[in-house]
Design an enzyme around this catalytic site. Structure first.
Site, short mmCIF file in Angstrom:
data_model
loop_
_atom_site.label_atom_id
_atom_site.label_comp_id
_atom_site.label_asym_id
_atom_site.label_seq_id
_atom_site.Cartn_x
_atom_site.Cartn_y
_atom_site.Cartn_z
N SER A 1 -15.86 3.62 37.06
CA SER A 1 -14.70 4.06 37.83
C SER A 1 -13.38 3.57 37.26
O SER A 1 -12.43 4.34 37.10
CB SER A 1 -14.81 3.60 39.29
OG SER A 1 -15.95 4.15 39.89
N LYS B 1 -22.45 0.55 50.62
CA LYS B 1 -22.26 1.95 50.99
C LYS B 1 -22.58 2.23 52.46
O LYS B 1 -22.05 3.17 53.04
CB LYS B 1 -23.10 2.87 50.09
CG LYS B 1 -22.55 3.03 48.68
CD LYS B 1 -23.29 4.11 47.92
CE LYS B 1 -22.66 4.35 46.56
NZ LYS B 1 -23.24 5.52 45.87
#
Length: 249
Positions: A16, A65
């Site tokens: 990322s 998550k």
């Protein structure tokens, strides 16, 4: 200056950060920063965004998550259904942060898989049942592909690896690896399935992108199957994150 970042623990090598910093440089974007925030305790994440009003969004990776959902004020439809979040937007009203969670893994998977599907791919076997697999199940339902989950234990899947036969592999022309087996540096590993059941009508999809060709994919290719790794899924979800953050500003 606006701030974006990735939270998770441990973070190790981040796709990322490099992706977004390269994107900012290429597109001449100078008013946004993107950095890594190795957060083990989610209370530390709260401190990060509450203490700095420049934060407008985050990516979320393992192990947070699902845990991060307890901190959110709102969920998108797909995040609520999948029960996992990998993208968060932050709005501030009267100095108070309001967080919304999204799941763009499903978007990336669906968009990268759909062009490869043929009428042969009516049924799938999905190896693994972790957070990434939940997005895959969601996408397969949207694409009207029926699937069975293969897990190490009977109580966490429809089938165990021991129950897989060559015939069962032959019957299901779409095979998807959502497990971490075969990820670098363990490139000599692969899901323990009867690869002899694979033929030239099969499509093997591995969410792993490092190495580019896992042993799972290599074994499928040797038997004439079409193969796909997780790199395009990663790019698509990254761009979807970017769209969400921009739409929310």
């Amino acid at each position: 200056m606006k701030k974006l970042g990735l939270i998770g623990f441990p973070l190790g090598h981040s796709f990322s950060k490099k992706y977004y910093l390269d994107k900012f440089e290429k597109e001449g974007i100078e008013d946004i920063e993107y950095d890594l925030y190795p957060v083990e305790d989610l209370n530390d994440f709260r401190k990060v965004y509450e203490s700095d009003p420049q934060f407008t969004g985050f990516n979320v990776t393992i192990p947070h998550k699902r845990n991060v959902m307890a901190l959110l004020d709102e969920l998108s439809e797909e995040a609520a259904t999948i029960n996992a979040v990998n993208c968060v937007t932050i709005h501030r009203e009267n100095g108070k942060a309001r967080l919304k969670g999204f799941n763009t893994d499903a978007y990336g998977f669906e968009r990268s898989l759909h062009p490869l599907l043929t009428q042969e791919h009516q049924t799938a076997l999905v190896f693994g049942n972790g957070g990434a697999a939940q997005a895959v199940y969601y996408s397969l339902k949207k694409l009207n592909v029926s699937y069975q989950i293969v897990s190490r234990h009977k109580d966490t899947g429809d089938l165990t690896y021991e129950e897989l036969t060559e015939d069962r592999i032959a019957e299901n022309k779409l095979l998807i690896n959502c497990s971490p087996v075969g990820t670098y540096p363990h490139i000599d590993q692969c899901p323990q399935i009867p690869y002899a059941g694979i033929g030239d009508k099969h499509l093997l999809y591995d969410l792993i992108y490092n190495p580019e060709e896992t042993l799972f994919l290599k074994k499928g290719k040797e038997r004439g199957a079409a193969i796909k790794n997780g790199h395009e899924m990663l790019i698509l979800q990254a761009e979807r994150n970017w769209s969400i953050w921009n739409e929310s500003v």
